[in-house]
Write a protein that holds these residues in place. Structure first.
Motif, PDB file in Angstrom:
ATOM      1  N   ALA A   1     -10.813   3.642  -6.171  1.00 37.33           N
ATOM      2  CA  ALA A   1      -9.864   4.203  -7.132  1.00 37.33           C
ATOM      3  C   ALA A   1      -8.418   3.975  -6.719  1.00 37.33           C
ATOM      4  O   ALA A   1      -7.513   4.187  -7.523  1.00 37.33           O
ATOM      5  CB  ALA A   1     -10.115   5.710  -7.291  1.00 37.33           C
ATOM      6  N   ILE A   2      -8.183   3.554  -5.469  1.00 39.03           N
ATOM      7  CA  ILE A   2      -6.824   3.402  -4.958  1.00 39.03           C
ATOM      8  C   ILE A   2      -6.471   1.926  -4.870  1.00 39.03           C
ATOM      9  O   ILE A   2      -7.245   1.128  -4.336  1.00 39.03           O
ATOM     10  CB  ILE A   2      -6.680   4.067  -3.578  1.00 39.03           C
ATOM     11  CG1 ILE A   2      -7.154   5.523  -3.629  1.00 39.03           C
ATOM     12  CG2 ILE A   2      -5.241   4.009  -3.093  1.00 39.03           C
ATOM     13  CD1 ILE A   2      -7.104   6.239  -2.305  1.00 39.03           C
ATOM     14  N   THR A   3      -5.300   1.570  -5.378  1.00 40.78           N
ATOM     15  CA  THR A   3      -4.838   0.187  -5.348  1.00 40.78           C
ATOM     16  C   THR A   3      -3.362   0.144  -4.964  1.00 40.78           C
ATOM     17  O   THR A   3      -2.608   1.069  -5.287  1.00 40.78           O
ATOM     18  CB  THR A   3      -5.010  -0.497  -6.720  1.00 40.78           C
ATOM     19  OG1 THR A   3      -4.389   0.318  -7.729  1.00 40.78           O
ATOM     20  CG2 THR A   3      -6.477  -0.681  -7.054  1.00 40.78           C
ATOM     21  N   PRO A   4      -2.918  -0.913  -4.276  1.00 43.87           N
ATOM     22  CA  PRO A   4      -1.492  -1.050  -3.955  1.00 43.87           C
ATOM     23  C   PRO A   4      -0.687  -1.367  -5.210  1.00 43.87           C
ATOM     24  O   PRO A   4      -1.111  -2.154  -6.057  1.00 43.87           O
ATOM     25  CB  PRO A   4      -1.461  -2.221  -2.968  1.00 43.87           C
ATOM     26  CG  PRO A   4      -2.869  -2.443  -2.549  1.00 43.87           C
ATOM     27  CD  PRO A   4      -3.720  -1.981  -3.675  1.00 43.87           C
ATOM     28  N   VAL A   5       0.475  -0.742  -5.310  1.00 46.14           N
ATOM     29  CA  VAL A   5       1.404  -1.020  -6.410  1.00 46.14           C
ATOM     30  C   VAL A   5       2.797  -1.124  -5.796  1.00 46.14           C
ATOM     31  O   VAL A   5       3.521  -0.137  -5.691  1.00 46.14           O
ATOM     32  CB  VAL A   5       1.368   0.081  -7.489  1.00 46.14           C
ATOM     33  CG1 VAL A   5       2.284  -0.291  -8.656  1.00 46.14           C
ATOM     34  CG2 VAL A   5      -0.042   0.303  -7.996  1.00 46.14           C
TER      35      VAL A   5
END
Length: 656
Positions: free
Chosen positions: A279-283
């Motif tokens: 659910a976590i992604t780099p932005v």
């Protein structure tokens, strides 16, 4: 069971305590009268909670329900469980703030993915309730139905993404059967790269799951066709997945606090490493958490060193306040040698109930503390619990956890290093990984007596996890058996210092601009690198940014850091402008640059005064070059023109 009302009154001195023998029956009028009065009400009975809720009517929001029977009274030690009951009641009285919700919507579009007729049969069971499509990996041996109730197609799912209500599947070898198929399906030409969208996926393929931690992905159902009962359960669950559904928004994110990246250099990636669902992604410089996919394990919030990710069910400060209320009430009521048993409701509560009904029950000194997910518990909860006087902490896990618990293991490892360094002897922290209530009872009985702090702390704090941890550590250090100043911590701990090889540091101060917490600082008046250890979160951005590679992380806790001034890691003599005397850089760096360029670069011939411009500040350099009418292109050596394709072709043909 026996009620020690006197002990409960000692543990809850600010509350009015009333006891009854049959409150849900002959004495129900007493409840009606009490429920009609103003103020918060706690009922120490969960079996008849539905009846009491009906009787309370509009006052339901002001009532808490606490189970003191299976968790305390139904025990071989039930006669001595008065202090525990007081602790449970006190903890439940701490109000929890509301948490935000995320709404997921489904129109009932389901893809049933399988390999044989079991998938078609599941489609028949759901056809009257959902918009069904069945996709089989092969159609060779399947007899076409006499009537087309729902589409049956061929295809293989290459990848999947999305969430309940918005799944997106990449499909290869996709083909639709011809309506003229007779004894076997005859399909059109297959094609790949097809995209399918649906609300629900029922996976009966027997292949690897389409998602990591697939049990936690809402709307993705999976069953083994060799287990008809499991397939039926999945079908019944899918049947009801139509409409709008609310789920908690488990984690709040403050991007400004995130230490993930700066200037395309990666720093902290703890949450990315621990998230089981993806659910976590780099932005950019921070991370984003998709609340539609997040399953609420809380490992990201527990590991986040800056507080950028914070758990909401409940917030960390509310959780610590509940622990505080429990342990202080337990001590006031006469309890001793408290063991805090963290557990979740789906697994831990039934196990404790079974132990109470069919075994010896929980020991009188074991205080059960229910949480949404065990992995949401951070270092601040452990440190605070020991400062408040707990003797030991245990985590009740499934024999086979639903997802990876690496984050919890890392938290326990860091806490063990701190407790051991402060002189807390014995096995203070451990997990109990079992589905057997008897095994749970045996483990708890074998803990033994471990000394707690002599005078427990009473502090009450609010704020982010790091603030709670900082204050809890100072209190624990003050009360510890052996309060040393510095303790080495395991790799990856969110507390520590940095080491700088001063001989290789050029004071470029790239690390200062990259540091997200201000732990590294400069001085506008002179070339100096300063470090404030109390602000360091061990994100590693300074280490990855340093061009000279002279910075390394040193995970540790220095209890003096909170009061210590900024430490000077490197300081040098400033370079003074030879024209106006203004400091503008580091003298050793300017000298080194001048020595490398003089006589070795066409712009700075040996003995030429032009080299002095390197020893000037930016303003004076512009003035001097303008006065001298310096042409930077004059005297530039002619460059050989670049070789073209024709040059290489002529050379190959022997013409050059």
């Amino acid at each position: 069971m026996r009620l020690d009302v006197a002990a409960i009154r000692r543990g809850c001195p600010s509350s009015e305590i009333k006891s009854f023998s049959h409150l849900c029956g002959a004495e129900l009028d007493h409840f009606r009268k009490i429920a009609a009065a103003e103020g918060a009400l706690t009922v120490a009975c969960t079996q008849q909670a539905a009846q009491f809720s009906d009787e309370a009517g509009n006052r339901l929001d002001a009532i808490n329900f606490v189970n003191v029977r299976e968790t305390a009274g139904w025990s071989r030690d039930g006669a001595r469980a008065g202090a525990k009951m007081a602790a449970l009641l006190a903890s439940a009285s701490v109000p929890a703030p509301d948490y935000p919700l995320v709404t997921l919507s489904s129109q009932g579009v389901i893809l049933i993915y399988g390999r044989d007729e079991a998938a078609i049969e599941a489609g028949r069971l759901l056809a009257d309730h959902l918009d069904v499509t069945v996709m089989l990996k092969q159609l060779d041996d399947i007899t076409p139905p006499a009537a087309t109730v729902f589409p049956i197609v061929k295809g293989t799912i290459r990848s999947a993404k999305g969430h309940f209500g918005a799944f997106e599947l990449a499909i290869d070898n996709y083909a639709r059967p011809r309506p003229s198929s007779r004894d076997r399906f005859v399909v059109d030409a297959a094609r790949s790269g097809v995209t399918s969208r649906c609300d629900i996926v029922l996976d009966l393929s027997g292949d690897m799951p389409l998602f990591p931690a697939h049990d936690l992905r809402d709307g993705y159902l999976r069953a083994d066709t060799n287990d008809p009962a499991a397939v039926l359960r999945a079908v019944l669950i899918a049947r009801d997945l139509v409409g709008s559904f609310d789920k908690p928004k488990y984690v709040d994110v403050a991007p400004a606090l995130c230490a993930h990246s700066r200037s395309k250099r990666t720093g902290c990636h703890r949450c990315l490493d621990l998230c089981p669902t993806g659910a976590i992604t780099p932005v950019g410089d921070h991370v984003a958490i998709d609340p539609n996919i997040c399953a609420g394990c809380g490992q990201c919030a527990a590991a986040c060193p800056t507080g950028a990710a914070s758990y909401t069910l409940p917030p960390a400060d509310t959780q610590l306040q509940r622990i505080r209320a429990m342990l202080l009430a337990y001590r006031e009521a006469g309890g001793a040698n408290a063991v805090l048993l963290f557990h979740d409701s789906p697994h831990g509560t039934p196990l404790i109930d079974a132990l109470a009904r069919h075994g010896d029950g929980l020991p009188a000194n074991v205080l059960p503390f229910a949480v949404n997910e065990l992995t949401q518990l951070g270092l601040e909860a452990i440190v605070g619990a020991f400062a408040y006087g707990v003797s030991a902490v245990r985590y009740l896990l499934r024999a086979k956890p639903r997802h990876d618990v690496t984050g919890l293991s890392q938290t326990i490892g860091t806490a063990e290093a701190i407790l051991g360094g402060l002189g807390f002897a014995g096995r203070r922290l451990a997990t109990i990984e079992t589905d057997d209530p008897d095994a749970l009872g045996e483990h708890l009985a074998d803990i033994g007596t471990l000394a707690a702090v002599a005078t427990p702390a009473t502090f009450k704090t609010v704020g982010k996890r790091r603030d709670l941890l900082r204050f809890g550590l100072s209190e624990l250090h003050r009360l510890a058996p052996n309060p040393v100043d510095v303790i080495a911590l395991p790799k990856g701990a969110p507390i520590g210092a940095i080491r700088v090889d001063a001989s290789g540091c050029t004071l470029c101060l790239s690390c200062v601009s990259a540091c997200p917490t201000g732990a590294l600082r400069d001085d506008p008046e002179r070339p100096v690198l300063k470090f404030i250890e109390d602000a360091c979160v061990q994100c590693g951005l300074c280490q990855s940014t340093c061009p000279e590679k002279v910075i390394s992380l040193a995970p540790q806790i220095d209890f003096r850091a909170a009061r210590a001034p900024a430490a000077v890691l490197k300081e040098e003599e400033p370079a003074l402008c030879v024209r106006c005397g203004t400091p503008f850089g580091v003298k050793s760096t300017i000298d080194r640059i001048a020595a490398k360029l003089e006589g070795r670069h066409w712009m700075y011939p040996a003995g030429n005064k032009r080299i002095e411009t390197l020893r000037m500040c930016a303003d004076c350099r512009v003035i001097v070059t303008s006065e001298q009418q310096f042409d930077p292109f004059k005297g530039v050596p002619e460059r050989t023109p670049p070789r073209t394709t024709d040059d290489y072709l002529r050379q190959r043909e022997g013409k050059d």
